[in-house]
Write a protein that holds these residues in place. Structure first.
Motif, mmCIF file in Angstrom:
data_model
loop_
_atom_site.group_PDB
_atom_site.id
_atom_site.type_symbol
_atom_site.label_atom_id
_atom_site.label_comp_id
_atom_site.label_asym_id
_atom_site.label_seq_id
_atom_site.Cartn_x
_atom_site.Cartn_y
_atom_site.Cartn_z
ATOM 1 N N HIS A 1 0.860 -1.198 0.000
ATOM 2 C CA HIS A 1 0.000 0.000 0.000
ATOM 3 C C HIS A 1 0.893 1.243 0.000
ATOM 4 O O HIS A 1 1.408 1.645 1.043
ATOM 5 C CB HIS A 1 -0.910 -0.028 1.238
ATOM 6 C CG HIS A 1 -1.891 1.109 1.287
ATOM 7 N ND1 HIS A 1 -3.252 0.906 1.418
ATOM 8 C CD2 HIS A 1 -1.727 2.448 1.229
ATOM 9 C CE1 HIS A 1 -3.869 2.074 1.437
ATOM 10 N NE2 HIS A 1 -2.964 3.037 1.333
ATOM 11 N N HIS B 1 1.664 5.266 -2.146
ATOM 12 C CA HIS B 1 1.104 6.316 -3.026
ATOM 13 C C HIS B 1 2.236 7.027 -3.783
ATOM 14 O O HIS B 1 2.592 8.159 -3.446
ATOM 15 C CB HIS B 1 0.339 7.350 -2.193
ATOM 16 C CG HIS B 1 -0.892 6.824 -1.524
ATOM 17 N ND1 HIS B 1 -2.140 6.914 -2.098
ATOM 18 C CD2 HIS B 1 -1.063 6.204 -0.334
ATOM 19 C CE1 HIS B 1 -3.037 6.369 -1.281
ATOM 20 N NE2 HIS B 1 -2.418 5.929 -0.203
ATOM 21 N N HIS C 1 -9.817 2.124 0.860
ATOM 22 C CA HIS C 1 -9.313 2.826 2.048
ATOM 23 C C HIS C 1 -10.461 2.998 3.044
ATOM 24 O O HIS C 1 -11.526 3.506 2.661
ATOM 25 C CB HIS C 1 -8.856 4.246 1.683
ATOM 26 C CG HIS C 1 -7.461 4.358 1.154
ATOM 27 N ND1 HIS C 1 -7.064 3.865 -0.055
ATOM 28 C CD2 HIS C 1 -6.363 4.953 1.701
ATOM 29 C CE1 HIS C 1 -5.776 4.150 -0.244
ATOM 30 N NE2 HIS C 1 -5.326 4.808 0.809
ATOM 31 N N HIS D 1 -5.823 0.326 5.968
ATOM 32 C CA HIS D 1 -5.904 0.992 7.280
ATOM 33 C C HIS D 1 -6.880 0.288 8.219
ATOM 34 O O HIS D 1 -6.487 -0.252 9.224
ATOM 35 C CB HIS D 1 -6.228 2.483 7.161
ATOM 36 C CG HIS D 1 -5.238 3.232 6.324
ATOM 37 N ND1 HIS D 1 -3.888 3.098 6.495
ATOM 38 C CD2 HIS D 1 -5.405 4.099 5.289
ATOM 39 C CE1 HIS D 1 -3.263 3.852 5.604
ATOM 40 N NE2 HIS D 1 -4.150 4.471 4.863
ATOM 41 N N ASP E 1 2.197 3.487 2.764
ATOM 42 C CA ASP E 1 1.241 4.587 2.592
ATOM 43 C C ASP E 1 1.979 5.775 1.949
ATOM 44 O O ASP E 1 2.893 5.581 1.155
ATOM 45 C CB ASP E 1 0.562 4.953 3.911
ATOM 46 C CG ASP E 1 -0.801 5.623 3.679
ATOM 47 O OD1 ASP E 1 -1.449 5.313 2.669
ATOM 48 O OD2 ASP E 1 -1.205 6.453 4.508
#
Ligand SMILES: [Zn+2]
Length: 371
Positions: free
Chosen positions: A22, A24, A175, A207, A261
């Motif tokens: 996960h 970004h 998410h 999360h 993240d």
């Protein structure tokens, strides 16, 4: 971990590659000048700050994403699932940028892209169509975000997300920041929907902070529902955010993967893109004490993530002579998790990866990659 990770000398440790489940890469400022962050009280402030930062950014998504993904590769990451923003404000340029960066690193890094409607799916007109279009322009999975608190309704959001997934034959990764009984109810609804669609094992929730409060009376039934539906939980062991009790999730049969993240983006000044650092933080944040606790964090960062992403170079690891491996100076897995050294070497298909190998590949590719 058993004997397969013990190297012939006392201090050389060979491990499988790491999996970032996960991350970004489209938001990162990695490789760009320092960016000071604005304060944020709420999730909606963070999202608004992020949009402003993206619209103001002068460096291309491809170059920033490439810089971070290369850093991850040199730190032993062999596969990643990238959540990449899609929305009417930015169109599909982030998807195109991250996919181009991924193509430059293709022999060394498996990249799955989730089309992530961070700025709203139903509340942001045109975004459903953009998510659908992105699935034939580089995105692999359908993303979602807090159906109830951020997108105006649980069932409408799940209908849209699962509808897109069914229409295009894709997996789902949502998410969910919502906490408390409301968060747990949404998790059960996602599990129910997954079962109804016959998508067991193909849905991930990122999360899932609602799972981190042991005092919630609905926690255990929710974990059982997630396990029955084969839902994966991607945790990131972030700063002040809650982390789940790994032993509790394991005892209920819930699969857990680990990710970075956001790294050095508008959401956070922290992060390195190294899963060695991230598994250390997971151990630290979950109060790992015994070697067994620390080894659990290592497995989540390697084998578990590889199971989620289907990362065969990681799954095929069978000890020191493996074609795809990472080598560290460490006496044991437990010591590796605590010391978090940089790798001595990262080996792909029997060849050591260096900056030079990656750069050569990248310039060779740059003539053929569409920008
Ligand atoms: Zn995220």
């Amino acid at each position: 971990m058993g004997m397969q990770c013990v190297a012939p000398t006392q201090t050389l440790l060979s491990t499988p590659g790491f999996v970032d489940s996960h991350i970004h890469p489209d938001k990162t400022r990695w490789g760009s000048p320092w960016q000071s962050r604005r304060p944020a009280m709420e999730l909606t402030d963070l999202i608004a700050n992020d949009l402003r930062a993206q619209l103001d950014s002068k460096d291309s998504v491809e170059e920033r994403a490439y810089a971070l993904m290369k850093q991850a590769v040199l730190n032993g990451t062999m596969a990643m699932r990238a959540h990449v923003d899609v929305g009417s404000q930015i169109g599909m340029k982030n998807i195109h940028g991250v996919r181009s960066a991924a193509e430059r690193l293709a022999p060394f890094l498996d990249v799955q892209i989730v089309a992530f409607p961070q700025f709203g799916l139903l509340t942001n007109p045109g975004t459903v169509e953009l998510v659908a279009a992105s699935l034939s322009e580089g995105a692999d999975l359908v993303g979602g975000i807090d159906p109830q608190s951020l997108d105006g309704g649980l069932h409408g959001h799940l209908n849209a997300v699962f509808g897109l997934a069914a229409a295009h034959g894709r997996d789902v990764d949502i998410h969910l920041h919502d906490t408390g009984s409301e968060g747990l109810a949404q998790l059960r609804a996602i599990a129910q929907r997954t079962m109804a669609e016959g998508m067991q094992g193909r849905v991930t929730v990122g999360h899932a902070f609602a799972l981190c409060d042991p005092a919630e009376p609905d926690l255990r039934p929710t974990l059982d529902a997630l396990a029955e539906a084969g839902i994966w939980i991607a945790t990131c062991a972030l700063g002040a955010d809650p982390v789940p009790d790994l032993a509790l999730l394991e005892s209920h049969g819930v699969n857990v993967a680990l990710g970075s993240d956001g790294v050095r983006d508008a959401w956070s000044p922290f992060g390195t893109g190294s899963m060695v650092d991230r598994m250390h933080l997971l151990g630290y944040r979950t109060g790992a004490l015994t070697d067994s606790d620390l080894e659990h964090c290592f497995r989540i960062a390697t084998a578990a993530g590889a199971g989620l992403l289907g990362a065969t170079p990681v799954q095929k690891f069978a000890g020191p002579g493996s074609l795809d491996r990472v080598e560290f100076e460490a006496g044991s897995i437990a010591e590796l998790v605590v010391n978090r050294p940089a790798p001595l070497r990262v080996v792909r298909e029997g060849k050591e990866l260096t900056q030079g190998v990656l750069t050569a590949r990248s310039s060779e590719e740059s003539t053929t990659v569409l920008r």
